[in-house]
Design a protein around this motif. Structure first.
Motif, mmCIF file in Angstrom:
data_model
loop_
_atom_site.group_PDB
_atom_site.id
_atom_site.type_symbol
_atom_site.label_atom_id
_atom_site.label_comp_id
_atom_site.label_asym_id
_atom_site.label_seq_id
_atom_site.Cartn_x
_atom_site.Cartn_y
_atom_site.Cartn_z
ATOM 1 N N ALA A 17 -4.210 -0.128 5.172
ATOM 2 C CA ALA A 17 -3.455 -1.146 4.439
ATOM 3 C C ALA A 17 -4.319 -2.371 4.158
ATOM 4 O O ALA A 17 -4.290 -2.919 3.041
ATOM 5 C CB ALA A 17 -2.205 -1.540 5.230
ATOM 6 N N PHE A 41 -0.223 -7.887 -2.638
ATOM 7 C CA PHE A 41 0.639 -6.932 -1.953
ATOM 8 C C PHE A 41 1.561 -6.207 -2.935
ATOM 9 O O PHE A 41 2.261 -5.283 -2.536
ATOM 10 C CB PHE A 41 1.495 -7.647 -0.900
ATOM 11 N N TRP A 72 1.889 1.081 -1.298
ATOM 12 C CA TRP A 72 2.971 1.148 -0.317
ATOM 13 C C TRP A 72 3.479 2.574 -0.168
ATOM 14 O O TRP A 72 3.783 3.019 0.955
ATOM 15 C CB TRP A 72 4.114 0.215 -0.726
ATOM 16 N N THR A 73 3.579 3.302 -1.280
ATOM 17 C CA THR A 73 4.011 4.697 -1.213
ATOM 18 C C THR A 73 3.020 5.530 -0.410
ATOM 19 O O THR A 73 3.412 6.356 0.423
ATOM 20 C CB THR A 73 4.156 5.287 -2.625
ATOM 21 N N SER A 84 2.819 -0.969 -5.711
ATOM 22 C CA SER A 84 3.822 -0.002 -5.258
ATOM 23 C C SER A 84 3.190 1.318 -4.840
ATOM 24 O O SER A 84 3.643 1.957 -3.879
ATOM 25 C CB SER A 84 4.859 0.232 -6.359
#
Length: 226
Positions: A16, A26, A32-33, A29
């Motif tokens: 991350a 941040f 994050w997935t 998407s």
């Protein structure tokens, strides 16, 4: 199990950090997935492996080096981790958000990449369930009365754990949207192949029965190819 979960959480935090620091935001998407899939598959796999080989998972939760490990092997394993599991995400973040070196993969290619990423981690988990001696370093384990692992995916290729790396590294880069990051996976995969060949040499020389196993299971990574 707490120690294992802590190690998996640390690994996810490293990925991350690589992604979001390189991107500078941040609001990504797909990153994050990717992290969600990473956590679900690795935690689920750790639970499944822990049912049969808890000692292996506990050892793998330690640092990826061992006092009995040779210096070249330490360099290779750290090189794979640095250039592959950190370097590829960093380059993906830089390319997608700043460099724009090549056009992004179309959606079908990106989704295929995410599927390959997940399948790669599933394959690693299946290999760990089938091999009670799959520690992170290349060394013989007389304290565990090590024998040749030839069940599960080891019936088809001699190194299924390594065979998952191209799926994970290239798949993650395609999902994130960077052909450049996918191409950069060539470096860690080259280091992985060098390490695999060194491991083969050690096993052939020191592990009883490995030569016969290698004759029986001809391919190292990909059935029918190599």
């Amino acid at each position: 199990m707490n120690r294992i979960v802590a190690r998996l959480s640390f690994d996810a935090a490293v990925v991350a950090s690589a992604l979001f620091l390189a991107a500078g935001t941040f609001e990504w998407s797909r990153a994050w997935t990717l992290l969600f899939v990473l956590c679900v598959v690795r935690l689920g796999g750790a639970w499944a492996v822990h049912q049969v080989h808890p000692d292996v998972l506990r050892e793998r939760a330690s640092l990826p080096v061992h006092p009995a490990q040779s210096l070249p092997d330490r360099v290779l394993v750290l090189g794979v981790l640095a250039t592959g599991f950190v370097g590829v995400p960093v380059l993906a973040g830089l390319d997608v958000w700043h460099l724009h070196l090549l056009a992004s993969p179309p959606p079908p290619v990106a989704w295929a990449g995410l599927l390959a990423f997940a399948l790669g981690w599933v394959l690693k988990n299946i290999a760990l369930r089938a091999n009670a001696f799959a520690v992170t370093e290349v060394r013989l384990q007389p304290e565990r009365a090590q024998t040749v692992a030839d069940a599960g995916p080891y019936r088809f290729v001699r190194h299924p754990f390594y065979a998952a790396d191209p799926l994970i590294l290239i798949g993650s880069a395609l999902w994130l949207g960077s052909y450049v990051a996918a191409a950069s996976a060539a470096l860690p995969l080259t280091l992985m192949v060098i390490r695999l060949q060194r491991e083969e040499h050690v096993l052939r020389q020191e592990l009883a029965g490995y030569g016969a196993y290698a004759t029986r299971v001809r391919y190292r990574l990909v059935p029918g190819l190599w």
